[in-house]
Design a protein around this motif. Structure first.
Motif, short mmCIF file in Angstrom:
data_model
loop_
_atom_site.label_atom_id
_atom_site.label_comp_id
_atom_site.label_asym_id
_atom_site.label_seq_id
_atom_site.Cartn_x
_atom_site.Cartn_y
_atom_site.Cartn_z
N GLY A 216 0.82 -1.21 0.00
CA GLY A 216 0.00 0.00 0.00
C GLY A 216 0.85 1.25 0.00
N VAL A 217 1.94 1.24 0.77
CA VAL A 217 2.86 2.38 0.78
C VAL A 217 3.50 2.55 -0.59
N GLY A 218 3.83 1.42 -1.24
CA GLY A 218 4.38 1.47 -2.59
C GLY A 218 3.42 2.12 -3.57
N THR A 219 2.13 1.87 -3.39
CA THR A 219 1.12 2.50 -4.24
C THR A 219 1.11 4.01 -4.04
N ASP A 220 1.21 4.45 -2.78
CA ASP A 220 1.24 5.90 -2.50
C ASP A 220 2.48 6.55 -3.09
N ILE A 221 3.61 5.89 -2.99
CA ILE A 221 4.85 6.43 -3.56
C ILE A 221 4.75 6.49 -5.07
N ALA A 222 4.21 5.42 -5.68
CA ALA A 222 4.05 5.40 -7.13
C ALA A 222 3.13 6.52 -7.60
N ALA A 223 2.08 6.81 -6.81
CA ALA A 223 1.15 7.88 -7.18
C ALA A 223 1.84 9.23 -7.24
N THR B 152 -1.98 -0.26 -7.81
CA THR B 152 -3.35 -0.26 -7.30
C THR B 152 -4.01 -1.62 -7.54
N GLY B 153 -3.79 -2.17 -8.74
CA GLY B 153 -4.32 -3.50 -9.04
C GLY B 153 -3.73 -4.57 -8.14
N VAL B 154 -2.43 -4.51 -7.95
CA VAL B 154 -1.76 -5.48 -7.07
C VAL B 154 -2.26 -5.33 -5.64
N ASN B 155 -2.44 -4.08 -5.22
CA ASN B 155 -2.91 -3.82 -3.87
C ASN B 155 -4.34 -4.33 -3.66
N PHE B 156 -5.17 -4.22 -4.70
CA PHE B 156 -6.55 -4.71 -4.62
C PHE B 156 -6.57 -6.22 -4.44
N VAL B 157 -5.69 -6.91 -5.15
CA VAL B 157 -5.58 -8.37 -4.97
C VAL B 157 -5.11 -8.69 -3.56
N GLY B 158 -4.16 -7.89 -3.06
CA GLY B 158 -3.67 -8.10 -1.70
C GLY B 158 -4.76 -7.93 -0.66
N VAL B 159 -5.60 -6.91 -0.83
CA VAL B 159 -6.72 -6.70 0.08
C VAL B 159 -7.68 -7.88 0.03
N SER B 160 -7.94 -8.38 -1.17
CA SER B 160 -8.84 -9.53 -1.33
C SER B 160 -8.27 -10.77 -0.65
N PHE B 161 -6.96 -10.98 -0.79
CA PHE B 161 -6.32 -12.12 -0.14
C PHE B 161 -6.40 -12.00 1.38
N TRP B 162 -6.24 -10.79 1.89
CA TRP B 162 -6.36 -10.57 3.34
C TRP B 162 -7.77 -10.88 3.82
N GLN B 163 -8.77 -10.51 3.03
CA GLN B 163 -10.15 -10.83 3.39
C GLN B 163 -10.35 -12.35 3.49
N VAL B 164 -9.75 -13.08 2.55
CA VAL B 164 -9.82 -14.54 2.59
C VAL B 164 -9.19 -15.08 3.86
N LYS B 165 -8.04 -14.53 4.23
CA LYS B 165 -7.34 -14.99 5.43
C LYS B 165 -8.17 -14.71 6.69
N VAL B 166 -8.84 -13.56 6.73
CA VAL B 166 -9.65 -13.23 7.89
C VAL B 166 -10.84 -14.18 8.01
N VAL B 167 -11.54 -14.40 6.89
CA VAL B 167 -12.67 -15.32 6.89
C VAL B 167 -12.21 -16.71 7.30
N GLN B 168 -11.08 -17.14 6.77
CA GLN B 168 -10.53 -18.45 7.10
C GLN B 168 -10.22 -18.54 8.60
N TRP C 203 -1.19 2.78 -11.24
CA TRP C 203 -2.30 1.92 -11.64
C TRP C 203 -1.94 0.45 -11.50
N VAL C 204 -0.70 0.10 -11.81
CA VAL C 204 -0.26 -1.29 -11.64
C VAL C 204 -0.28 -1.67 -10.17
#
Length: 238
Positions: A23-30, A41-57, A38-39
């Protein structure tokens, strides 16, 4: 739910740290490269989704392999995109409507449409909050079922998650303006200094804290409202 969220963060802290750095890398890239932003941001969105999976699990006390986690992450990504695009469509229609009515100028209309998008997006996330846990768990995973289930405790969850969202948002803005010496000039800066990078780290930590709390509440609602039989494992988590 707060203790459960804290336990999940503590148990997966290294993963969380990696996602925060993304996420910090996204801010620096911006600040330096819009294309890279934009790249990231997409990677970060996947990371957020993976974290959601881990929390549900973690809440469901499930232990599954990497292939299942990849599949579940793809499901969460697609559902997140669907909610975002539908909210964007609603905001676009709303923008066109108020522009055709000549109620306000274009810039004001954009701002109103942005607020409308935020409201619709948040309401959809709340009303369909069991959609992600259901998709990860593999039971009752349709959007129609999620909306019907989400309406059962819609108002209490809306008030609680809305209030907590405002609290976390206030912390984020406080960190941003503290890094800028409590000056609004930070909004126009193109480069980041050390204080702003530190604020970015804090902002991402707070954001993941809120996401964790959101998913814990959503998963608990999924289990309770869908009457999912988790046995003694669920009691151990709550």
């Amino acid at each position: 739910m707060f203790s459960t969220s804290a336990d999940i963060i503590r148990s997966n802290f290294l993963l969380l740290l990696l996602l925060v750095l993304m996420g910090v890398g996204t801010d620096i890239a911006a600040a330096y490269s819009p294309a890279a932003m934009w790249v990231m941001t997409g990677v970060n969105f996947v990371g957020v989704s993976f974290w959601q999976v881990k929390v549900v699990q973690a809440v469901l006390s499930e232990t599954r392999g990497a292939r299942w986690q990849v599949r579940a992450t793809i499901i969460v990504v697609l559902k997140g995109i669907a909610v975002f695009l539908f909210s964007l469509l609603c905001a676009t229609v709303f923008l066109v409507a108020i522009r055709m009515a000549h109620i306000v100028d274009y810039l004001t209309a954009l701002r109103i449409a942005a607020l409308f998008f935020t409201a619709v997006y948040f309401l959809l996330l709340v009303v369909s909050r069991t959609w992600v846990p259901a998709g990860v768990h593999g039971q009752h995973g349709t959007l129609k079922r999620a909306i019907r289930t989400g309406l059962k405790r819609f108002v209490p969850c809306l008030l609680f998650l809305g209030f907590m969202g405002l609290v976390f948002l206030a912390l984020i803005f406080l960190a941003i303006f503290a890094a800028a010496g409590f000056s609004f000039e930070v909004l126009g800066r193109e480069k980041l200094d050390a204080a702003e990078v530190a604020a970015s780290v804090f902002r991402n930590l707070v954001s993941y804290g809120f996401i964790t709390l959101w998913m814990v509440v959503s998963t608990r609602d999924y289990v309770a409202l869908e009457e999912v039989d988790m046995g003694e494992k669920l009691l151990a988590v709550f």
